[in-house]
Write an enzyme that holds these catalytic residues in place. Structure first.
Site, PDB file in Angstrom:
ATOM      1  N   ASN A  56      40.929  81.171  59.242  1.00 56.16           N
ATOM      2  CA  ASN A  56      40.127  80.677  57.936  1.00 56.16           C
ATOM      3  C   ASN A  56      40.386  80.833  56.160  1.00 56.16           C
ATOM      4  O   ASN A  56      40.183  82.581  56.044  1.00 56.16           O
ATOM      5  CB  ASN A  56      38.731  80.606  58.213  1.00 56.16           C
ATOM      6  CG  ASN A  56      38.063  79.634  57.564  1.00 56.16           C
ATOM      7  OD1 ASN A  56      38.444  78.544  56.612  1.00 56.16           O
ATOM      8  ND2 ASN A  56      36.935  79.525  57.517  1.00 56.16           N
ATOM      9  N   ASN A 109      37.411  73.329  53.698  1.00 56.15           N
ATOM     10  CA  ASN A 109      37.771  72.604  54.535  1.00 56.15           C
ATOM     11  C   ASN A 109      36.680  72.427  55.878  1.00 56.15           C
ATOM     12  O   ASN A 109      37.469  71.816  56.844  1.00 56.15           O
ATOM     13  CB  ASN A 109      38.736  72.307  54.171  1.00 56.15           C
ATOM     14  CG  ASN A 109      39.714  73.075  54.695  1.00 56.15           C
ATOM     15  OD1 ASN A 109      38.483  74.163  55.930  1.00 56.15           O
ATOM     16  ND2 ASN A 109      41.021  73.287  54.673  1.00 56.15           N
ATOM     17  N   ASP A 110      35.958  73.359  56.105  1.00 56.20           N
ATOM     18  CA  ASP A 110      34.599  73.857  57.150  1.00 56.20           C
ATOM     19  C   ASP A 110      34.421  72.899  57.653  1.00 56.20           C
ATOM     20  O   ASP A 110      34.539  72.270  58.472  1.00 56.20           O
ATOM     21  CB  ASP A 110      34.815  75.064  57.105  1.00 56.20           C
ATOM     22  CG  ASP A 110      35.109  76.344  56.821  1.00 56.20           C
ATOM     23  OD1 ASP A 110      36.089  76.641  56.969  1.00 56.20           O
ATOM     24  OD2 ASP A 110      34.786  76.946  56.852  1.00 56.20           O
ATOM     25  N   GLY A 121      37.223  76.695  62.462  1.00 52.01           N
ATOM     26  CA  GLY A 121      37.253  76.703  60.937  1.00 52.01           C
ATOM     27  C   GLY A 121      38.732  77.419  60.325  1.00 52.01           C
ATOM     28  O   GLY A 121      39.258  77.048  59.049  1.00 52.01           O
ATOM     29  N   ASP A 165      42.415  76.946  59.756  1.00 50.20           N
ATOM     30  CA  ASP A 165      43.515  76.146  58.656  1.00 50.20           C
ATOM     31  C   ASP A 165      44.426  76.336  58.419  1.00 50.20           C
ATOM     32  O   ASP A 165      45.394  77.227  59.331  1.00 50.20           O
ATOM     33  CB  ASP A 165      42.660  75.344  57.346  1.00 50.20           C
ATOM     34  CG  ASP A 165      42.150  76.154  56.931  1.00 50.20           C
ATOM     35  OD1 ASP A 165      42.867  77.706  56.789  1.00 50.20           O
ATOM     36  OD2 ASP A 165      41.256  76.117  55.990  1.00 50.20           O
ATOM     37  N   ASP A 208      53.891  66.627  74.016  1.00 44.84           N
ATOM     38  CA  ASP A 208      52.249  66.817  74.689  1.00 44.84           C
ATOM     39  C   ASP A 208      52.915  65.886  75.800  1.00 44.84           C
ATOM     40  O   ASP A 208      53.670  64.843  76.168  1.00 44.84           O
ATOM     41  CB  ASP A 208      51.175  66.667  74.351  1.00 44.84           C
ATOM     42  CG  ASP A 208      50.185  66.541  75.501  1.00 44.84           C
ATOM     43  OD1 ASP A 208      49.584  67.616  75.361  1.00 44.84           O
ATOM     44  OD2 ASP A 208      49.357  66.014  75.286  1.00 44.84           O
ATOM     45  N   GLU A 222      56.483  69.202  77.855  1.00 42.45           N
ATOM     46  CA  GLU A 222      55.580  69.216  78.404  1.00 42.45           C
ATOM     47  C   GLU A 222      55.453  68.696  79.931  1.00 42.45           C
ATOM     48  O   GLU A 222      55.506  67.619  80.017  1.00 42.45           O
ATOM     49  CB  GLU A 222      54.442  69.812  77.906  1.00 42.45           C
ATOM     50  CG  GLU A 222      53.531  70.208  79.395  1.00 42.45           C
ATOM     51  CD  GLU A 222      51.604  70.172  78.783  1.00 42.45           C
ATOM     52  OE1 GLU A 222      50.990  70.800  79.058  1.00 42.45           O
ATOM     53  OE2 GLU A 222      51.202  69.130  78.160  1.00 42.45           O
TER      54      GLU A 222
END
Length: 616
Positions: A137, A142-143, A162, A164, A329, A358
């Protein structure tokens, strides 16, 4: 005087009016580049009742070829030809009669001279996989962000903790010092979902980084600062589905934008149906068109407008963020023909780029089907360079857990899967790994046995392919509750203010964790210059009595890898390795610096440990 005031007020109102309209009109992609090999550009415009407005532009070299209207009155799709375009800005207008209703200043940027020739990740790299919410964090401000549904809740294993982009940037020196040369970060695009939004796999805006992770500019900064340290940024992308809170869901452009639109059906996950010559069409369709869950609407890539949107979005991020690779993905879940075209377009623009798909199957034949160069019986052509080697990962963990008592147990599981490499068009370009963000951590899979974990890492860092290491493996991170993703993706110690343990500095790590971290660091930094394990020929010998031996050879560069599972002293007879050991007198262990005399009949192996010898 009053007349001047009225004119000034009128001008001010006009400017405010124009600005308001500019804000109401969404244009994607927001800007583009000149110099792309494909000179066609499709713009998606979204605004209230714009379908019957007339678009126009007046820019030399930019031609408006088509205007496409769809069912929703709030969209227009514009096809532009940029063949003769030059960098600069121009005004795009939407008019009703002679009245301008919307103005948008569009920018065409100059493409970097070296952009098309960029080198993607290769077998010379080692990829470090990070779940950004759980790494560090760096910016507590920006949490919690206004407008984002889910806020910080570090006590919830499935909540946002949190971590980032700033946190990753702040610890790039650690990543570099450890010896990693590529960085795969789980999705960072906006995920404004009600819950479990931390993982990033339910995109709600394809062009914006989630503000709880940072901003688009911070993502570019991460790429730039990583590149300065010799680290390539690999973006995690999802083209199969979006989040249920994506802005499209409030106003879908067409009746077929989604699969099973208005009639939700769950995928059957029968990926084998794609290749199965006996599969029912129903099963193939349900696999590709079915939804994972109701919060992940499944996109219909057969819709040409959506297909173009997704392809352009990929090219935009590569160019904008100067990417060094993509991890795609759920590769087999979107429409297969679309995925072929998507990879073709990307590789056309960036011939040296790399994309890893994947496909979670333990069957090598299923994996091989999707790789570029594979001649498939049904004629399917793929342009995908790389895939995640799930069969090898499964065989590795089985081999390490299994005893060596039988004729087909233990290391034989691994040996046998490698023997199927003839199925692949390019096995050297597969991504090999011991674990990732979707499975139990390797230390957990191996019942918290540090010695076996070292053997696992030694293997993936010396076998063929491109190694990937999940964050925390280097300090033996584990998950007590098996299969729980929220715990698997636990916080990296030291990434939060007040953490009692700091893995970045080593403070508070146990002796066993410190040893593992140093082991990993030593091996990674040696590997950087070990050409033989990047692209050298692989020759392996059938495992015998708990010992698996293989060689990597490239010219005069030769490495002998000995993986020993025995818990008691073991003498390895060298005679059968004579073809690789001709004129070789010594081998130096890259981990300890100890020299082994190879001109004799036997050598004593370290107990339950890897031995990696540079041959001289």
């Amino acid at each position: 005087m009053n007349r001047i005031k009225l004119l000034t007020l009128s001008l001010l109102l006009t400017l405010l009016y124009s600005a308001a309209f500019a804000q109401q009109l969404r244009v994607e992609p927001a800007f583009w580049w000149t110099g792309m090999k494909d000179t066609h550009l499709q713009l998606m415009l979204h605004g209230d009742n714009i379908r019957n407005l007339t678009p126009s532009l007046n820019q030399a070299g930019v031609a408006l070829k088509d205007v496409i209207k769809v069912k929703s009155p709030n969209y227009l799709f514009l096809n532009l030809d940029l063949q003769n375009a030059k960098p600069g800005k121009f005004t795009l207008q939407l008019k009703r009669g002679n009245k301008t209703v919307h103005r948008y200043t569009y920018e065409l940027r100059q493409r970097a001279a070296s952009s098309a020739s960029r080198q993607g990740f290769t077998p010379a790299d080692v990829i470090y996989l990070i779940t950004p919410d759980r790494f560090a964090n760096g910016n507590p401000k920006n949490d919690n962000v206004k407008g984002m549904t889910e806020g910080l809740n570090r006590s919830d294993k499935s909540g946002r903790h949190g971590g980032d982009i700033t946190g990753i940037i702040q610890h790039l020196d650690y990543i570099q010092d450890m010896g990693f040369t590529a960085l795969w970060v789980n999705p960072v695009l906006e995920n404004n979902q009600d819950r479990t939004s931390y993982h990033g796999y339910s995109t709600t805006d394809y062009y914006q980084v989630d503000p709880r992770f940072g901003s688009n500019k911070e993502y570019v900064k991460l790429s730039q600062q990583a590149k300065e340290r010799g680290i390539k940024l690999v973006m995690d992308m999802i083209l199969n589905h979006i989040g249920s809170e994506h802005w499209w869901m409030k106003d879908l452009p067409t009746e077929d934008w989604l699969n099973f639109q208005g009639d939700f059906k769950t995928t059957n996950h029968r990926r084998e149906a794609i290749q199965d010559p006996y599969a029912a069409a129903y099963d193939r369709k349900l696999h590709t068109d079915g939804w994972f869950v109701e919060s992940m609407p499944d996109l219909n890539q057969r819709n040409e407008l959506l297909a173009t949107y997704l392809i352009q979005n990929t090219l935009w991020w590569i160019e904008y963020a100067d990417l060094g690779g993509i991890r795609m993905d759920t590769y087999s879940y979107p429409d297969p023909d679309f995925m072929s075209e998507w990879t073709r377009r990307v590789m056309k623009e960036y011939p040296n780029f790399n994309i890893v798909g994947e496909e979670w199957s333990l069957n090598p034949a299923i994996i091989a089907y999707w790789q570029r160069g594979k001649q498939n019986p049904n004629g399917y052509t793929s342009f995908l360079p790389s895939l995640m080697d799930f069969p090898l990962q499964g065989a590795l963990t089985t081999a390490l857990r299994d005893d060596e008592s039988g004729w087909d147990t233990g290391w034989l599981h691994l040996y046998n899967v490698l023997a199927t490499d003839f199925l692949y068009a390019d096995p050297q370009n597969l991504v090999v790994f011991a674990d990732n963000h979707d499975m139990d951590r390797i230390y957990t899979q191996l019942n918290q046995d540090a010695d076996l974990t070292k053997l696992a890492l030694a293997f993936i860092l010396t076998t063929r392919g491109i190694p990937q290491v999940y964050y925390g493996t280097e300090i033996l991170m584990h998950n007590e509750e098996r299969g729980d993703h929220g715990i698997i993706r636990t916080d990296f110690p030291g990434g939060w203010a007040g953490d009692k343990v700091n893995a970045f500095t080593g403070k508070g790590l146990s002796p066993e964790q410190q040893e593992m971290q140093q082991f990993t660091k030593k091996l990674l930094n040696w590997r950087k210059n070990a050409a033989a394990v990047h692209t050298g020929k692989l020759t392996h010998y059938a495992p015998y009595k708990g010992v698996y031996v293989y060689f990597r050879e490239q010219g005069d560069n030769k490495v002998m890898v000995i993986l020993n599972k025995n818990e008691k002293p073991y003498e390895l007879e060298l005679q059968k390795f004579a073809p690789q050991l001709q004129r070789i007198k010594q081998g130096t262990d890259v981990l300890t610096g100890k020299t082994y005399e190879l001109g004799q009949s036997k050598i004593s192996l370290p107990v339950k440990a890897p031995l990696i010898l540079e041959l001289k």
